[in-house]
Design a protein around this motif. Structure first.
Motif, PDB file in Angstrom:
ATOM      1  N   PRO A  23      54.297  38.343  43.939  1.00 55.27           N
ATOM      2  CA  PRO A  23      54.480  39.193  45.011  1.00 55.27           C
ATOM      3  C   PRO A  23      53.204  39.598  45.800  1.00 55.27           C
ATOM      4  CG  PRO A  23      54.847  40.149  43.020  1.00 55.27           C
ATOM      5  CD  PRO A  23      54.338  38.983  42.603  1.00 55.27           C
ATOM      6  N   ILE A  24      53.634  39.910  46.899  1.00 50.04           N
ATOM      7  CA  ILE A  24      52.748  40.696  47.831  1.00 50.04           C
ATOM      8  C   ILE A  24      53.275  42.152  48.065  1.00 50.04           C
ATOM      9  CG2 ILE A  24      51.630  40.981  50.145  1.00 50.04           C
ATOM     10  CD1 ILE A  24      51.795  37.754  50.411  1.00 50.04           C
ATOM     11  N   TYR A  25      52.493  43.102  47.711  1.00 46.23           N
ATOM     12  CA  TYR A  25      52.714  44.571  47.740  1.00 46.23           C
ATOM     13  C   TYR A  25      51.958  45.044  48.871  1.00 46.23           C
ATOM     14  CZ  TYR A  25      55.040  44.309  43.080  1.00 46.23           C
ATOM     15  OH  TYR A  25      55.739  43.796  42.311  1.00 46.23           O
ATOM     16  N   GLU A  26      52.682  46.307  49.610  1.00 42.46           N
ATOM     17  CA  GLU A  26      51.871  47.137  50.471  1.00 42.46           C
ATOM     18  C   GLU A  26      51.473  48.211  49.616  1.00 42.46           C
ATOM     19  OE1 GLU A  26      53.308  46.818  54.745  1.00 42.46           O
ATOM     20  OE2 GLU A  26      55.194  46.444  53.657  1.00 42.46           O
ATOM     21  N   PHE A  27      50.369  48.801  50.009  1.00 43.35           N
ATOM     22  CA  PHE A  27      49.505  49.789  49.530  1.00 43.35           C
ATOM     23  C   PHE A  27      49.062  50.906  50.422  1.00 43.35           C
ATOM     24  CE2 PHE A  27      49.505  46.674  45.994  1.00 43.35           C
ATOM     25  CZ  PHE A  27      50.044  47.262  44.884  1.00 43.35           C
ATOM     26  N   HIS A  28      48.904  52.037  49.940  1.00 44.99           N
ATOM     27  CA  HIS A  28      48.212  53.065  50.735  1.00 44.99           C
ATOM     28  C   HIS A  28      47.243  53.285  49.826  1.00 44.99           C
ATOM     29  CE1 HIS A  28      47.171  55.892  53.635  1.00 44.99           C
ATOM     30  NE2 HIS A  28      47.150  56.810  52.805  1.00 44.99           N
ATOM     31  N   CYS A  29      45.775  53.558  50.345  1.00 42.77           N
ATOM     32  CA  CYS A  29      44.928  54.215  49.612  1.00 42.77           C
ATOM     33  C   CYS A  29      44.625  55.869  49.527  1.00 42.77           C
ATOM     34  CB  CYS A  29      43.603  53.406  49.685  1.00 42.77           C
ATOM     35  SG  CYS A  29      42.106  53.749  48.734  1.00 42.77           S
ATOM     36  N   ALA A  30      44.585  56.312  48.786  1.00 43.14           N
ATOM     37  CA  ALA A  30      44.605  57.740  48.777  1.00 43.14           C
ATOM     38  C   ALA A  30      43.083  58.117  49.099  1.00 43.14           C
ATOM     39  CB  ALA A  30      44.886  58.489  47.688  1.00 43.14           C
ATOM     40  N   LYS A  31      41.917  57.408  48.608  1.00 43.58           N
ATOM     41  CA  LYS A  31      40.638  57.625  48.827  1.00 43.58           C
ATOM     42  C   LYS A  31      40.144  57.345  50.335  1.00 43.58           C
ATOM     43  CE  LYS A  31      36.074  56.656  47.190  1.00 43.58           C
ATOM     44  NZ  LYS A  31      35.159  55.847  46.328  1.00 43.58           N
ATOM     45  N   CYS A  32      40.336  55.920  50.927  1.00 47.09           N
ATOM     46  CA  CYS A  32      39.998  55.837  52.178  1.00 47.09           C
ATOM     47  C   CYS A  32      41.146  55.899  53.299  1.00 47.09           C
ATOM     48  CB  CYS A  32      39.348  54.270  52.268  1.00 47.09           C
ATOM     49  SG  CYS A  32      40.547  53.042  52.154  1.00 47.09           S
ATOM     50  N   ASP A  33      42.369  56.157  52.892  1.00 52.09           N
ATOM     51  CA  ASP A  33      43.371  56.276  53.809  1.00 52.09           C
ATOM     52  C   ASP A  33      43.785  55.198  54.573  1.00 52.09           C
ATOM     53  OD1 ASP A  33      45.325  58.009  54.525  1.00 52.09           O
ATOM     54  OD2 ASP A  33      44.264  58.707  56.465  1.00 52.09           O
ATOM     55  N   LYS A  34      43.739  54.107  54.006  1.00 52.88           N
ATOM     56  CA  LYS A  34      43.950  52.815  54.796  1.00 52.88           C
ATOM     57  C   LYS A  34      45.065  51.974  54.044  1.00 52.88           C
ATOM     58  CE  LYS A  34      39.453  51.743  56.741  1.00 52.88           C
ATOM     59  NZ  LYS A  34      38.546  50.724  56.803  1.00 52.88           N
ATOM     60  N   ASP A  35      45.933  51.309  54.810  1.00 53.31           N
ATOM     61  CA  ASP A  35      46.858  50.535  54.188  1.00 53.31           C
ATOM     62  C   ASP A  35      46.582  49.075  54.124  1.00 53.31           C
ATOM     63  OD1 ASP A  35      48.612  52.725  54.260  1.00 53.31           O
ATOM     64  OD2 ASP A  35      49.347  52.261  56.097  1.00 53.31           O
ATOM     65  N   SER A  36      47.093  48.139  53.117  1.00 43.83           N
ATOM     66  CA  SER A  36      46.811  47.051  52.883  1.00 43.83           C
ATOM     67  C   SER A  36      47.804  46.189  52.009  1.00 43.83           C
ATOM     68  CB  SER A  36      45.580  46.809  52.126  1.00 43.83           C
ATOM     69  OG  SER A  36      45.440  47.409  50.715  1.00 43.83           O
TER      70      SER A  36
END
Length: 76
Positions: free
Chosen positions: A2-15
């Protein structure tokens, strides 16, 4: 896989990250390497009748609108 969408709490970017199993904890941010990722709710499009469907509309969130990056005109 699966491909998941994440949000990073450190750099505030989505990937979007391809994960080998449902145990995604410990996955690293592709931007900064942090493991402080939160899985986002993913929106997908489908067609119940198998035919042509309406074009996806913009949700107002550039990271998941479905139109951003397609080159098709839309607004947020």
């Amino acid at each position: 896989m699966p491909i998941y969408e994440f949000h990073c709490a450190k750099c505030d970017k989505d990937s979007e990250v391809l994960v080998r199993s449902s145990n995604w904890e410990g996955t690293q941010c592709p931007h900064c390497g942090s493991t402080k990722l939160a899985k986002k709710f993913s929106v997908f499009a489908s067609s119940a009748n198998g035919g042509e469907s309406e074009a996806p509309s913009c949700s107002g969130n550039p990271g998941s609108c479905g139109m951003c990056g397609t080159g098709k005109p839309h607004s947020h």
